[in-house]
Design a protein around this motif. Structure first.
Motif, mmCIF file in Angstrom:
data_model
loop_
_atom_site.group_PDB
_atom_site.id
_atom_site.type_symbol
_atom_site.label_atom_id
_atom_site.label_comp_id
_atom_site.label_asym_id
_atom_site.label_seq_id
_atom_site.Cartn_x
_atom_site.Cartn_y
_atom_site.Cartn_z
ATOM 1 N N LEU A 99 15.769 -36.978 -11.206
ATOM 2 C CA LEU A 99 14.395 -37.108 -11.139
ATOM 3 C C LEU A 99 13.881 -35.653 -10.603
ATOM 4 O O LEU A 99 14.516 -34.644 -10.021
ATOM 5 N N CYS A 100 12.760 -35.205 -11.128
ATOM 6 C CA CYS A 100 12.198 -34.173 -10.695
ATOM 7 C C CYS A 100 10.691 -34.228 -11.111
ATOM 8 O O CYS A 100 10.201 -34.746 -12.030
ATOM 9 N N GLU B 4 6.136 -33.954 -10.480
ATOM 10 C CA GLU B 4 4.842 -34.652 -10.058
ATOM 11 C C GLU B 4 4.127 -34.837 -11.086
ATOM 12 O O GLU B 4 4.011 -33.840 -12.145
ATOM 13 N N PRO C 253 4.481 -39.930 -15.362
ATOM 14 C CA PRO C 253 5.911 -40.276 -15.481
ATOM 15 C C PRO C 253 6.397 -40.338 -16.923
ATOM 16 O O PRO C 253 5.792 -40.681 -17.727
ATOM 17 N N ALA D 156 9.050 -30.891 -16.351
ATOM 18 C CA ALA D 156 8.580 -31.167 -15.103
ATOM 19 C C ALA D 156 7.535 -30.138 -14.714
ATOM 20 O O ALA D 156 6.709 -30.594 -14.065
ATOM 21 N N ARG E 8 6.399 -36.197 -14.089
ATOM 22 C CA ARG E 8 7.276 -36.665 -13.166
ATOM 23 C C ARG E 8 8.344 -37.144 -14.035
ATOM 24 O O ARG E 8 8.549 -38.328 -14.715
#
Length: 130
Positions: free
Chosen positions: A38-39, A41, A44, A66, A71
């Motif tokens: 994950l990384c 904001e 998605p 990202a 996100r």
């Protein structure tokens, strides 16, 4: 803002240092463990890798994506990376698709950009078709 203005904003973001990718593991309702990378904001973006790979394979590209306001969520599919196998259920393609749907539900994602490479491409197409 003009098109050139938008392009300059994107270029400025792309030259900034991208965020770090974090490895996580989630446990679904049936105790199936699924590895995630994950990384970022923002919107998605869910990536599913190809066969014999894992989400971290794309780390450099995912960090850059990202950095553009996404996100990023790279899912390790069954029996890859940090995700447990499906056992005899793994003989059915639908079980791989079900696993990814359950991950999206677990993460509370009703809408996301889906992206896949090779085998992952077929998985995300089947997830989107459902």
């Amino acid at each position: 803002m003009s098109t050139v203005g938008h392009m300059n904003v994107i270029a400025d973001r792309a030259t900034a240092k991208p965020p770090r990718l974090r490895r996580r593991e989630v446990v679904l309702d049936d105790d199936h463990r699924v590895g995630l990378s994950l990384c970022g904001e923002g919107v998605p973006l869910v990536l599913v890798h190809g066969i014999m790979a894992e989400g971290m394979l794309y780390a450099r590209s995912l960090r850059r994506i990202a950095g553009l306001g996404f996100r990023v969520i790279a899912v390790d599919t069954a029996s890859h990376g940090r995700t447990g196998g499906l056992g005899v259920r793994g003989l059915r393609w639908s079980e791989y698709v079900d696993l990814h749907e359950r991950v999206l539900d677990h993460l509370g994602l009703e809408k996301a950009v889906l992206m896949g490479h090779s085998m992952g491409g077929r998985i995300v197409v089947d997830v989107a078709a459902r």
